[in-house]
Write an enzyme that holds these catalytic residues in place. Structure first.
Site: not given
Ligand SMILES: Cc1cn([C@H]2C[C@H](O)[C@@H](COP(=O)(O)OP(=O)(O)O[C@H]3O[C@@H](C)C(=O)[C@@H](O)[C@H]3O)O2)c(=O)[nH]c1=O
Length: 181
Positions: A62, A72, A132, A170
């Protein structure tokens, strides 16, 4: 805290000093003054995130694009993960190169992921808690990514293919080539 460079410019590891005594242990996980002195960066972290995962869960790769790009500072507070970053900075001498490191809660190592890098990790232990800091706010509209098993990048996620689990979101991520075109 010790500064450990990686082969990718701007990407480094921080190894905290751990004070052990009869009660257990103590370490500073973030100290703005020490961070700035060690790294020469005045990164303004504005958001702290925490995710919990089970064995084989892979999150990534991501990034956020444009003005919403994020640096990060990542670490593992329970369990063990393999963390991978890919330099997707157009014009960077290490464009397309990656760096990977096993982050184990018992060591407390931290990895600084600069803006313009794609980032992902996989949980190697039964469960993990990943924490993070980010220097820019979450912005859904700016989300970008690369498929974890991209043929060009050929990343080694350390686990057998059949053990790797990713989100439906993903699964839709583009190739490295498409993401960086
Ligand atoms: C990343 C993030 C997600 N969310 C919400 C969106 C969604 O409904 C839920 C889960 O989001 P994601 O599936 O994108 O979560 P995730 O796959 O854990 O996303 C993370 O992955 C790692 C590898 C990174 O590097 C991060 O920056 C972020 O992208 O949380 C937020 O409210 N704030 C945030 O900062």
């Amino acid at each position: 805290m010790k500064y450990l460079p990686t082969p990718l410019e701007g990407c480094f590891l921080l190894k905290p000093t751990i004070f052990k005594d009869e009660r257990g242990q103590f370490s500073e996980t973030f100290n703005k003054k020490a961070f700035e002195a060690l790294t020469g960066l005045s990164t303004n972290f504005v958001q702290d995130n925490e995710s919990r995962s089970t064995y084989g869960i892979l999150r990534g790769l991501h990034f956020q694009t444009g003005s919403m790009a994020q640096s990060k500072l990542v670490r593992v507070i329970q369990g063990k993960v393999l963390d991978i970053v890919v330099d997707v900075r157009i014009g960077s001498p290490t464009f397309g190169h990656h760096f990977s490191k096993v982050l184990d809660a018992s060591e407390g190592l931290q990895l600084f992921v600069p803006r313009g890098f794609a980032h992902g990790f996989i949980t190697l232990s039964e469960t993990s808690i990943f924490a993070y800091k980010c220097d820019n706010y979450y912005d859904k509209a700016s989300e970008g990514g690369i498929i974890y098993n991209d043929a060009t990048l050929s990343l080694d996620w350390h686990l057998p293919k059949e053990d790797i689990r990713i989100s439906e979101k993903d699964k839709q991520l583009p190739s490295f080539e498409a993401a960086t075109a």
